[in-house]
Design a protein around this motif. Sequence first.
Motif, PDB file in Angstrom:
ATOM      1  N   THR A 173       0.817  -1.222   0.000  1.00  0.00           N
ATOM      2  CA  THR A 173       0.000   0.000   0.000  1.00  0.00           C
ATOM      3  C   THR A 173       0.848   1.268   0.000  1.00  0.00           C
ATOM      4  O   THR A 173       0.309   2.370   0.106  1.00  0.00           O
ATOM      5  CB  THR A 173      -0.916   0.012   1.240  1.00  0.00           C
ATOM      6  N   TYR A 174       2.158   1.108  -0.109  1.00  0.00           N
ATOM      7  CA  TYR A 174       3.053   2.251   0.042  1.00  0.00           C
ATOM      8  C   TYR A 174       2.801   3.346  -0.991  1.00  0.00           C
ATOM      9  O   TYR A 174       2.657   4.527  -0.642  1.00  0.00           O
ATOM     10  CB  TYR A 174       4.512   1.791  -0.048  1.00  0.00           C
ATOM     11  N   HIS A 175       2.734   2.995  -2.270  1.00  0.00           N
ATOM     12  CA  HIS A 175       2.588   4.006  -3.314  1.00  0.00           C
ATOM     13  C   HIS A 175       1.262   4.765  -3.182  1.00  0.00           C
ATOM     14  O   HIS A 175       1.225   5.987  -3.376  1.00  0.00           O
ATOM     15  CB  HIS A 175       2.701   3.368  -4.695  1.00  0.00           C
ATOM     16  N   ASP A 176       0.197   4.062  -2.846  1.00  0.00           N
ATOM     17  CA  ASP A 176      -1.086   4.740  -2.676  1.00  0.00           C
ATOM     18  C   ASP A 176      -1.074   5.653  -1.458  1.00  0.00           C
ATOM     19  O   ASP A 176      -1.635   6.756  -1.485  1.00  0.00           O
ATOM     20  CB  ASP A 176      -2.210   3.712  -2.522  1.00  0.00           C
ATOM     21  N   VAL A 178       1.662   7.127   0.292  1.00  0.00           N
ATOM     22  CA  VAL A 178       2.515   8.304   0.132  1.00  0.00           C
ATOM     23  C   VAL A 178       2.074   9.119  -1.075  1.00  0.00           C
ATOM     24  O   VAL A 178       2.284  10.335  -1.134  1.00  0.00           O
ATOM     25  CB  VAL A 178       3.999   7.885   0.026  1.00  0.00           C
ATOM     26  N   GLY A 179       1.418   8.483  -2.016  1.00  0.00           N
ATOM     27  CA  GLY A 179       0.874   9.206  -3.164  1.00  0.00           C
ATOM     28  C   GLY A 179      -0.281  10.115  -2.811  1.00  0.00           C
ATOM     29  O   GLY A 179      -0.712  10.930  -3.636  1.00  0.00           O
ATOM     30  N   ASP A 180      -0.797   9.999  -1.598  1.00  0.00           N
ATOM     31  CA  ASP A 180      -1.866  10.875  -1.112  1.00  0.00           C
ATOM     32  C   ASP A 180      -1.323  11.892  -0.114  1.00  0.00           C
ATOM     33  O   ASP A 180      -2.050  12.432   0.712  1.00  0.00           O
ATOM     34  CB  ASP A 180      -2.955  10.014  -0.451  1.00  0.00           C
ATOM     35  N   LEU A 181      -0.041  12.182  -0.207  1.00  0.00           N
ATOM     36  CA  LEU A 181       0.654  13.024   0.768  1.00  0.00           C
ATOM     37  C   LEU A 181       0.009  14.386   0.942  1.00  0.00           C
ATOM     38  O   LEU A 181      -0.052  14.920   2.052  1.00  0.00           O
ATOM     39  CB  LEU A 181       2.117  13.185   0.336  1.00  0.00           C
TER      40      LEU A 181
END
Length: 312
Positions: A173-176, A178-181
């Motif tokens: 779930t990392y990209h989703d 941090v992609g919502d930073l």
Amino acid sequence: MIPAEETFDGTWPFKPRFFDGTGFSQHYVDEGQGDPVVCLHGEPTWGYLYRKFIPPLSETNRVIVPDHMGFGKSETPQDRVYTIKTHAENLEALVEHLDLTNITLVMQDWGGSIGAGFTLRNSERVKRLCLLNTACGYGGTGKGMIEDDSPNRLKRKFTPWFKYVKSHYDAGTYHDTVGDLGNHILSVMKMIGFQNTAQVDDTWVRAYSSPFPTREECIGAIEFPLDALEGRVLAYREEGMAMVDKLKTKPAMLAVGMMDGAIDPEVMFADFEALFPDAPIVRLPNAGHFCQEDAPETLIALIQQFMQMSVS
């Protein structure tokens, strides 16, 4: 990417400048005259982190504050590789473009690795180093670290920030996340070690969240931790170890906000002392990872004093 003329209600009043010599539009501030002070930010910040530093330092020096690729007012190209090596090469191109020498490097967070890599390869341009809650990464010590379970990853003691990163990385779930930073910038900065929450208002939140409106615009922030977690920085760091004596010759200081949730202070001390055994270290008990936000006046005075004391 923040619009060029955005001042965030006058809290960022500096003239925007841009350099496109590396194939993307890199924003930087260039204020004052004299020997240059180059201030490097990390994640998830941009040059705004140094907004209180620029006016007093530019009274006596030329202050340059670049935004790394993918941060602040710099462009976020989708076809580029985002690594410490690439960021250091971007810095090198900007410095050559501006023909800077006698540089005082002020470095925080990932700015430490970027600035150290740059110094090793451009030592003739750098006069002194000011480290703020960061490590160069070339001390050759494992103090304060533990061995991860994967042989291709860096040895690292997992602080709250890296526990968060690794848990999402392992869960897929990392990209989703941090992609919502842009939607949870304050909570992320508090986890990493931001302490001075009394100054937070709508303008502050807007300034730090504006670079990250979409997942695509978060690519720089996504990739920084992966450079360490996946060990991608190791080859570049190993290459630099052959030149480490060039780093050790520089006057250096370290200031550490002790409430750091991203880098264990003991790791910072060990790395710094291995490189600069006689250099000054200042511990700031009530500051955290974003020490420029938590103790700006103290740090400005320390940098000014250090520059005066290390004149040669």
